[in-house]
Design a protein around this motif. Structure first.
Motif, mmCIF file in Angstrom:
data_model
loop_
_atom_site.group_PDB
_atom_site.id
_atom_site.type_symbol
_atom_site.label_atom_id
_atom_site.label_comp_id
_atom_site.label_asym_id
_atom_site.label_seq_id
_atom_site.Cartn_x
_atom_site.Cartn_y
_atom_site.Cartn_z
ATOM 1 N N GLU A 63 -6.769 -42.128 -23.616
ATOM 2 C CA GLU A 63 -6.185 -41.102 -24.485
ATOM 3 C C GLU A 63 -6.699 -41.254 -25.911
ATOM 4 O O GLU A 63 -6.981 -40.267 -26.590
ATOM 5 N N SER A 67 -9.038 -38.589 -28.373
ATOM 6 C CA SER A 67 -8.115 -38.071 -29.381
ATOM 7 C C SER A 67 -8.684 -38.301 -30.779
ATOM 8 O O SER A 67 -9.585 -39.126 -30.986
ATOM 9 N N GLU A 202 -9.219 -32.368 -32.622
ATOM 10 C CA GLU A 202 -7.788 -32.644 -32.634
ATOM 11 C C GLU A 202 -6.998 -31.520 -33.309
ATOM 12 O O GLU A 202 -6.059 -30.982 -32.739
ATOM 13 N N HIS A 266 -3.975 -35.420 -22.683
ATOM 14 C CA HIS A 266 -3.857 -35.279 -24.124
ATOM 15 C C HIS A 266 -2.894 -34.132 -24.410
ATOM 16 O O HIS A 266 -3.258 -32.963 -24.275
#
Length: 365
Positions: A63, A67, A202, A266
Motif C-alpha cells: 500500500e 501511495s 495521490e 488503496h
C-alpha cells in the motif's frame, strides 16, 4: 495511574528474564503475544479508513509502494501515448497486407499475432519499463521509422486498408490498445521496474494510470448505440440491466476476492468497497436513463464537466481529499460514488465527438 498491559509485560520478558524451562505451557504464552500484537494493530489503525488494519506486513508495504505518488507531467504522458500510436501506425504501414489476410487462413492469423507482438506488445513493454528514461528519444526514433516505411510503401505500392471498414478498424485498434495498456500497467505497477511517476497520483497531478477509467468510459461512448444513432428495441431499463449485469458481477467478484485474499486496496482511489467495475456500471445506468441524441450529447457532456469542476473548486475537493471517513456507505466510498457525477459527462462528450467526426467525414466525401 495507568494500569500496565499484561500482554506487553509478558512479551517483554521474552527478551529479558525469560527462561524457556520455567514455562509449562508455551502455547499459552504465544497466544498472549499474538493477542498483544492484535490489540496493538487495532489501536494503531490509521484514521484514513477508521477500521483496523491488516496484520499482514506485506500488505502495508505494498500500500505504501503505490501511495503518495506525485505523478509525472502531461508532456511525458502524451509522449508515452504517442509512442503507442506510432507503433500501431508502424505496424499497419509496414505489413498491412497481413492484417487484411489475417482472417483467411490459420497461417496468416498466426503471422498477424506474431507481428502484433513484435511491433506492439514488446516495444510498449520496454518503453513503459526499462526505456522510460528515453521516452522522447523513442518517440523521435519511431517517427523517423514511420516516415521511412511510409516512403517505402509508396515506392512499392503496398496495399493498405481503405473504404468503410477503415473507421471500424481504427476503433477496434483503439480498444485493443487501451485494454493492453491497462492490463500491462495493472500487472507492472507492483514491481519496481515500473516507474513510480506512471502510477496513479495521490491528490493532484497527472500520470499514465490516471487515464484508465476515463479511457474506458470514452471507449464505451464511442462504440455505444447513441454514438452510432442506433435505436434499441428494448426499453431503457432492460438495456441498462443487460449492459450492467456483467460489470456488477465482476465488481462483486473483485470485492470478494480482495477481502478473502487480504489484498492491498488503496482506499484513496475508489474508497473502501468501491472499484472500477462499479464505476462503469453506474455510468452505464445513468447514461441509459438520460438518453440524449448524439448531436446534443457533446453539449451536455461539456456542461456536466464544467459544472463538476465548479463544484470541486467550491469545496467538494476538500471533502474528497480528507482522510476522515464515517461508517456509512457514501463516506466510505466517496471517491468512487462522487466520480459518477463526472464520468457521464465524459461519456456524453465522447459520443458527441464520434457523431461530429462521422458527420464531418460524410460531408468531406
Amino acid at each position: 495511574m495507568v494500569k500496565p498491559n499484561p500482554f506487553i509485560i509478558v512479551e517483554s520478558t521474552r527478551f529479558s528474564a525469560f527462561d524457556p524451562s520455567k514455562v509449562k505451557n508455551i502455547v499459552w504464552l504465544k497466544a498472549l503475544i499474538s493477542c498483544n500484537k492484535f490489540t496493538t494493530a487495532f489501536s494503531n489503525s490509521s484514521s484514513m479508513d477508521s477500521f483496523p488494519r491488516s496484520l499482514n506486513p506485506n500488505k502495508h508495504l505494498r500500500e505504501q509502494f503505490v501511495s503518495n505518488l506525485p505523478g509525472s507531467s502531461m508532456l511525458e504522458v502524451s509522449a508515452l501515448l504517442n509512442n503507442v500510436a506510432l507503433l500501431m501506425l508502424l505496424r499497419h504501414t509496414f505489413c498491412s497486407q497481413t492484417v487484411n489476410d489475417a482472417c483467411r487462413s490459420l497461417k496468416s492469423y498466426l503471422a498477424s499475432v506474431a507481428l502484433d507482438y513484435v511491433f506492439l506488445v514488446l516495444p510498449t513493454l520496454l518503453i513503459f519499463t526499462v526505456l522510460a528514461e528515453w521516452v522522447y528519444i523513442c518517440l523521435i526514433g519511431l517517427l523517423l521509422l514511420l516516415v521511412f516505411f511510409t516512403a517505402v510503401k509508396r515506392t512499392y505500392s503496398l496495399p493498405y486498408m481503405e473504404g468503410p471498414n477503415a473507421s471500424r478498424a481504427s476503433i477496434s485498434s483503439y480498444r485493443v490498445v487501451t485494454m493492453f495498456i491497462t492490463c500491462l500497467c495493472i500487472l507492472a505497477v507492483d514491481f519496481r521496474i515500473y516507474p513510480r511517476e506512471y502510477a496513479k497520483t495521490e491528490t493532484y497531478g497527472a500520470s499514465l494510470m490516471d487515464l484508465g477509467v476515463g479511457s474506458f468510459v470514452l471507449m464505451n461512448a464511442v462504440t455505444s448505440r447513441q454514438a452510432r444513432n442506433i435505436k434499441s428495441s428494448m426499453s431503457w431499463w432492460k438495456a441498462a440491466f443487460k449492459s450492467t449485469t456483467p460489470l456488477l458481477l465482476l465488481g462483486f467478484a473483485r470485492l470478494a476476492s480482495t477481502l478473502s485474499l487480504d489484498y492491498q486496496v488503496h482506499v484513496g482511489e475508489y474508497g473502501v468497497n468501491w472499484n472500477f467495475f462499479f464505476t462503469l456500471a453506474g455510468v452505464s445506468i445513468l447514461t441509459s436513463i438520460l438518453n440524449v441524441p448524439a448531436e446534443y450529447s457533446g453539449i451536455l457532456g461539456s456542461v456536466i464537466l464544467v459544472g463538476y469542476q465548479s463544484w470541486l473548486t467550491n469545496g467538494l475537493n476538500v471533502y474528497l481529499l480528507s482522510n476522515e471517513r464515517g461508517t456509512d456507505v457514501i463516506s466510505r466510498n466517496k471517491e468512487g460514488i462522487f466520480s459518477l457525477f463526472v464520468q457521464p459527462g465524459l461519456c456524453y462528450l465522447g459520443g458527441g465527438s464520434k457523431s461530429t467526426a462521422i458527420s464531418t467525414a460524410i460531408a468531406c466525401r
